[in-house]
Design an enzyme around this catalytic site. Structure first.
Site, PDB file in Angstrom:
ATOM      1  N   PHE A 112      20.156  24.719 -94.654  1.00 40.50           N
ATOM      2  CA  PHE A 112      21.101  25.630 -93.999  1.00 40.50           C
ATOM      3  C   PHE A 112      20.613  26.104 -92.643  1.00 40.50           C
ATOM      4  O   PHE A 112      21.409  26.489 -91.781  1.00 40.50           O
ATOM      5  CB  PHE A 112      21.406  26.820 -94.919  1.00 40.50           C
ATOM      6  CG  PHE A 112      20.405  27.946 -94.871  1.00 40.50           C
ATOM      7  CD1 PHE A 112      20.633  29.062 -94.069  1.00 40.50           C
ATOM      8  CD2 PHE A 112      19.256  27.930 -95.651  1.00 40.50           C
ATOM      9  CE1 PHE A 112      19.723  30.112 -94.037  1.00 40.50           C
ATOM     10  CE2 PHE A 112      18.355  28.967 -95.634  1.00 40.50           C
ATOM     11  CZ  PHE A 112      18.584  30.077 -94.824  1.00 40.50           C
ATOM     12  N   LYS A 113      19.307  26.060 -92.431  1.00 42.91           N
ATOM     13  CA  LYS A 113      18.761  26.531 -91.148  1.00 42.91           C
ATOM     14  C   LYS A 113      19.289  25.721 -89.967  1.00 42.91           C
ATOM     15  O   LYS A 113      19.312  26.202 -88.832  1.00 42.91           O
ATOM     16  CB  LYS A 113      17.238  26.461 -91.173  1.00 42.91           C
ATOM     17  CG  LYS A 113      16.567  27.108 -92.387  1.00 42.91           C
ATOM     18  CD  LYS A 113      16.621  28.600 -92.348  1.00 42.91           C
ATOM     19  CE  LYS A 113      15.994  29.226 -93.586  1.00 42.91           C
ATOM     20  NZ  LYS A 113      14.545  29.205 -93.610  1.00 42.91           N
ATOM     21  N   ASP A 114      19.728  24.488 -90.229  1.00 45.77           N
ATOM     22  CA  ASP A 114      20.256  23.650 -89.150  1.00 45.77           C
ATOM     23  C   ASP A 114      21.475  24.280 -88.477  1.00 45.77           C
ATOM     24  O   ASP A 114      21.694  24.088 -87.280  1.00 45.77           O
ATOM     25  CB  ASP A 114      20.661  22.267 -89.678  1.00 45.77           C
ATOM     26  CG  ASP A 114      19.479  21.402 -90.054  1.00 45.77           C
ATOM     27  OD1 ASP A 114      18.465  21.440 -89.331  1.00 45.77           O
ATOM     28  OD2 ASP A 114      19.569  20.680 -91.064  1.00 45.77           O
ATOM     29  N   LEU A 117      19.924  26.720 -86.018  1.00 46.96           N
ATOM     30  CA  LEU A 117      18.871  26.254 -85.108  1.00 46.96           C
ATOM     31  C   LEU A 117      19.300  25.119 -84.196  1.00 46.96           C
ATOM     32  O   LEU A 117      18.743  24.959 -83.107  1.00 46.96           O
ATOM     33  CB  LEU A 117      17.632  25.881 -85.918  1.00 46.96           C
ATOM     34  CG  LEU A 117      16.898  27.127 -86.428  1.00 46.96           C
ATOM     35  CD1 LEU A 117      15.893  26.781 -87.509  1.00 46.96           C
ATOM     36  CD2 LEU A 117      16.198  27.837 -85.274  1.00 46.96           C
ATOM     37  N   THR A 154      12.843  26.382 -92.197  1.00 45.70           N
ATOM     38  CA  THR A 154      12.981  26.835 -90.813  1.00 45.70           C
ATOM     39  C   THR A 154      12.209  25.925 -89.871  1.00 45.70           C
ATOM     40  O   THR A 154      12.688  25.582 -88.784  1.00 45.70           O
ATOM     41  CB  THR A 154      12.482  28.289 -90.656  1.00 45.70           C
ATOM     42  OG1 THR A 154      13.375  29.171 -91.329  1.00 45.70           O
ATOM     43  CG2 THR A 154      12.419  28.688 -89.184  1.00 45.70           C
TER      44      THR A 154
END
Length: 544
Positions: A112-114, A117, A154
């Site tokens: 989900f960090k994509d 980021l 992350t």
């Protein structure tokens, strides 16, 4: 829109300054001066929007067109999400009549960090290239040294978002041996010249503390122009609010015929470590999205679950350490068998949540303080909230704990509930959903969310629906998934889970810098050495 530190002060920053700064000089986190309301026609106008359309609409409420025009913002958003494998970017899937799953892992690193980021990397590059284009010939260009800590996802998402970006170098600290093999390989096999992986012998909290200390070191920060990719960076939270809106509209479209949306309560169940993902939902709710409870799902590292039960935000459970009697055992608990290090962090099957102190919780604490603050004006209440928050965080730093007043806890309980899930129940949940009608394979973090949803479901009324956030692809946690599903004759990891992008990943060349202990001076030396070497080579160039 201007931004200020949760810990007070007169500083007011633009969106650009906030994104590039990351952490406030006084140690606080930046938040907007106000939370904007949604347009009057948002339910109809936005209902057919794509993820890109919604991103532009939501972000525009927080970013002045004087900083980024609508056309520029759309270009940045389109570039960011062109890397995702699913046309919806974050698709919503129905598991049963009352449960949906929001898949957030369709970006380049399968986490989900994509979502945040990929966009943050493009913001960094956009702002720096624009600033450097305005400089006189021969003037030294601005560059950014991004420093982040990761418990797994992350790091790779930040690296993939910033690899080969103009005028940006990135240093990612991860706890050596405490991320999954796939997560480690995703980070350390990226060999772009501006990417530097640092394996620290310690915990994620050690890594996070070092990053915060680097930002607090004014001389070092100024010398290297530090930038943040952890969810302390406001842009990360803002980007993540978008999928709450998209999932709301997709949920609305899947409601049974004849069911009125106004008669429905929608819960979001969020596997939670550093509190950024669920905080984005809180902002969406405060903007006007009709969300019921936000459900905090934790593993054995349950500082947040304990807070909502007692009002105590403390690193170590005082009810256990002081002999007052532990809370009731968790179903399927095997926590006694889990390794616990000197800092109190328990190693679990959901390592991205193996965190004692949740950095983003400070932002929520500020809003809780604000709602309970005294003052005749918004400015006075903001100032009072910052003083209160600063006092709480000082206690947390010195004593490892703080207890909020009862009215503050009651305010927190209005919007949130929290639960703690053991490793045993995590494994049982993975197996249960794979062997169920939907045959869904969940990673262990998602399984913590699914187990939590099931646990609280009996307490819900018949009109409550749940959306569980799926934060990572199950292939990133092969050991836990395989362990949960061993003995299931219909299961094949290679066939049912492993994406083609992961084939051969573990065998690729790796590049990593080992740091023998969690020591800020050792990490500073790494950054200094790399910067000195880079200074002797040609500077990264680029143009808008």
């Amino acid at each position: 829109m201007k931004y200020f530190s949760t810990r007070g002060g007169d500083e007011r920053l633009s969106f650009e300054e906030t994104v590039l700064a990351g952490l406030a000089p006084n140690g606080g986190l930046y938040i907007p001066e106000s939370i904007p309301s949604l347009p009057a026609d948002w339910r109809t106008k936005w209902s057919t929007y794509s993820f890109v359309d919604l991103s532009v609409a939501v972000l525009s409420l927080y970013i002045s067109q004087d900083e980024i025009s609508t056309a520029e913002l759309r270009s940045l958003v389109e570039k960011s999400y062109a890397t995702f494998r699913h046309p919806d970017v974050t698709p919503l899937k129905k598991l049963d009549d009352k449960t949906f799953i929001l898949e957030l892992f369709h970006g380049p690193t399968f986490a989900f960090k994509d979502v945040a980021l990929q966009l943050l990397g493009n913001f960094f590059e956009f702002f720096l290239l624009r600033r450097n284009a305005r400089k006189a010939p021969g003037e030294k260009p601005e560059k950014l040294t991004v420093v982040g800590a990761t418990s797994g996802d992350t790091g790779s998402a930040a690296i993939y978002g910033l690899r080969n970006k103009a005028n940006v170098s990135i240093f990612i600290l991860h706890p050596k041996g405490r991320v999954s093999p796939i997560q480690e390989a995703q980070m350390t096999t990226v060999t772009d010249a501006n990417v530097h992986n640092v394996a620290v012998k310690g915990t994620f909290d050690d890594c996070q503390d070092i990053v915060k200390a680097l930002f607090a070191n004014k001389e070092f920060n100024a010398k290297h122009r530090l930038g943040a990719v952890n969810s302390i960076n406001w842009a990360r939270i803002l980007a993540q609010t978008v999928y709450y809106f998209l999932s709301f509209f997709h949920f609305q479209a899947q409601l049974p015929s004849g069911t009125a949306l106004d008669d429905v309560e929608l819960q979001y169940v969020v596997p939670t470590g550093n509190f950024g993902d669920i905080l984005a939902g809180y902002y969406a709710k405060k903007m006007g999205l009709p969300i019921g409870k936000l459900v905090v799902a934790t593993n054995a590292n349950d500082i947040l679950a304990r807070f909502w039960k007692s009002g105590k935000y403390e690193k170590v459970d005082s009810s256990v350490s002081h002999g007052e009697g532990a809370t009731a055992p968790v179903e399927g608990s095997s926590d006694g068998k889990q390794a616990t290090d000197a800092s109190g962090v328990k190693e679990t099957l959901s390592p991205a949540m193996d965190i004692i102190v949740s950095s983003n919780f400070e932002r929520l604490l500020w809003y809780l303080a604000f709602e309970n603050a005294q003052g005749s004006s918004e400015a006075e209440k903001r100032s009072a909230a910052s003083r209160t928050l600063d006092g709480w965080m000082s206690h947390m730093k010195s004593d490892g704990r703080v207890e909020v007043p009862v009215p503050v806890l009651e305010t927190a309980r209005r919007d949130f509930i929290a639960e703690r899930i053991s490793d045993d129940l995590t494994l049982k949940t993975i197996k249960s959903f794979f062997e169920g009608e939907t045959s869904y394979v969940a990673d262990p973090h998602t399984a913590v969310g699914l187990a939590t949803a099931r646990r609280i479901a009996p307490q819900n009324s018949s009109n409550v629906y749940q959306i569980v956030l799926s934060t990572a692809h199950p292939a990133k946690f092969s050991e836990a998934v395989s362990r949960a599903l061993e003995g299931s004759p219909s299961f094949s990891f290679d066939r049912d889970v492993l994406p083609k992008e992961f084939h051969g990943l573990l065998e690729k060349e790796k590049r990593v810098i080992d740091v023998e202990r969690a020591d800020i001076e050792l990490v500073k030396a790494v950054i200094e050495k790399v910067a000195e070497k880079a200074g002797a080579s040609k500077e990264i160039a680029g143009s808008i």
